[in-house]
Motif scaffolding. Structure first.
Motif, PDB file in Angstrom:
ATOM      1  N   TRP A 133      35.562  34.333  33.990  1.00 49.91           N
ATOM      2  CA  TRP A 133      36.749  33.605  34.424  1.00 49.91           C
ATOM      3  C   TRP A 133      37.015  33.843  35.898  1.00 49.91           C
ATOM      4  N   LYS A 134      36.967  35.128  36.319  1.00 53.85           N
ATOM      5  CA  LYS A 134      37.250  35.449  37.715  1.00 53.85           C
ATOM      6  C   LYS A 134      36.523  36.726  38.112  1.00 53.85           C
ATOM      7  N   ILE A 135      35.886  36.705  39.269  1.00 55.98           N
ATOM      8  CA  ILE A 135      35.241  37.896  39.827  1.00 55.98           C
ATOM      9  C   ILE A 135      36.238  38.548  40.781  1.00 55.98           C
ATOM     10  N   GLU A 136      36.509  39.826  40.565  1.00 58.43           N
ATOM     11  CA  GLU A 136      37.547  40.540  41.307  1.00 58.43           C
ATOM     12  C   GLU A 136      37.015  41.378  42.469  1.00 58.43           C
ATOM     13  N   LEU A 177      36.214  44.799  37.623  1.00 60.85           N
ATOM     14  CA  LEU A 177      35.144  44.128  38.361  1.00 60.85           C
ATOM     15  C   LEU A 177      35.244  42.613  38.204  1.00 60.85           C
ATOM     16  N   LEU A 178      35.476  42.175  36.974  1.00 60.91           N
ATOM     17  CA  LEU A 178      35.628  40.756  36.696  1.00 60.91           C
ATOM     18  C   LEU A 178      36.390  40.573  35.402  1.00 60.91           C
ATOM     19  N   ILE A 179      36.825  39.332  35.174  1.00 61.66           N
ATOM     20  CA  ILE A 179      37.561  38.998  33.967  1.00 61.66           C
ATOM     21  C   ILE A 179      36.701  38.054  33.137  1.00 61.66           C
ATOM     22  N   ILE A 180      36.532  38.392  31.861  1.00 61.76           N
ATOM     23  CA  ILE A 180      35.786  37.549  30.930  1.00 61.76           C
ATOM     24  C   ILE A 180      36.791  36.849  30.026  1.00 61.76           C
ATOM     25  N   GLU A 181      36.627  35.536  29.874  1.00 58.94           N
ATOM     26  CA  GLU A 181      37.461  34.796  28.937  1.00 58.94           C
ATOM     27  C   GLU A 181      36.678  34.635  27.641  1.00 58.94           C
ATOM     28  N   SER A 182      37.278  35.086  26.550  1.00 61.96           N
ATOM     29  CA  SER A 182      36.641  34.988  25.240  1.00 61.96           C
ATOM     30  C   SER A 182      37.720  34.710  24.202  1.00 61.96           C
ATOM     31  N   MET A 183      37.551  33.652  23.458  1.00 61.01           N
ATOM     32  CA  MET A 183      38.499  33.256  22.414  1.00 61.01           C
ATOM     33  C   MET A 183      39.928  33.181  22.960  1.00 61.01           C
ATOM     34  N   LYS A 184      40.075  32.572  24.144  1.00 61.05           N
ATOM     35  CA  LYS A 184      41.352  32.363  24.828  1.00 61.05           C
ATOM     36  C   LYS A 184      42.033  33.669  25.235  1.00 61.05           C
ATOM     37  N   MET A 185      41.275  34.754  25.292  1.00 59.64           N
ATOM     38  CA  MET A 185      41.790  36.035  25.768  1.00 59.64           C
ATOM     39  C   MET A 185      41.086  36.398  27.064  1.00 59.64           C
ATOM     40  N   ARG A 209      25.630  39.876  39.517  1.00 58.93           N
ATOM     41  CA  ARG A 209      24.592  39.048  38.907  1.00 58.93           C
ATOM     42  C   ARG A 209      25.130  37.857  38.137  1.00 58.93           C
ATOM     43  N   VAL A 210      26.422  37.575  38.240  1.00 59.63           N
ATOM     44  CA  VAL A 210      27.018  36.438  37.537  1.00 59.63           C
ATOM     45  C   VAL A 210      27.844  35.621  38.516  1.00 59.63           C
ATOM     46  N   LYS A 211      28.206  34.415  38.094  1.00 60.89           N
ATOM     47  CA  LYS A 211      29.047  33.531  38.891  1.00 60.89           C
ATOM     48  C   LYS A 211      30.238  33.114  38.042  1.00 60.89           C
ATOM     49  N   GLU A 212      31.345  32.788  38.697  1.00 61.78           N
ATOM     50  CA  GLU A 212      32.514  32.316  37.965  1.00 61.78           C
ATOM     51  C   GLU A 212      32.152  31.044  37.201  1.00 61.78           C
TER      52      GLU A 212
END
Length: 73
Positions: free
Chosen positions: A15-18, A31-39, A55-58
């Protein structure tokens, strides 16, 4: 020099790289925010050090266990 791979703990999308490469981080910094099942689930640094590689992109889909960030201690 010790390199630590920080892996996704859950499947979702980035969702967002911090952080940015070259940035100093402390243990438990977000480090980053992962969106999973609307969380929104933060991926935390496991050590203090410097972010060497992201190694990832938003918006990218992320599988559990995939290396997302490398930190140099």
């Amino acid at each position: 020099m010790i390199l630590k791979e920080v892996e996704a703990e859950i499947t979702g999308s980035v969702w967002k790289i911090e952080v940015t490469e070259g940035q100093k981080v402390e243990e438990d910094d977000v480090l980053l925010i992962i969106e999973s099942m609307k969380m929104e689930i933060p991926l935390l640094s496991t050590i203090a050090g410097v972010v060497k590689e992201i190694r990832v992109k938003e918006g990218e889909d992320l599988q559990e266990g995939k290396v997302a960030v490398i930190i140099e201690e």
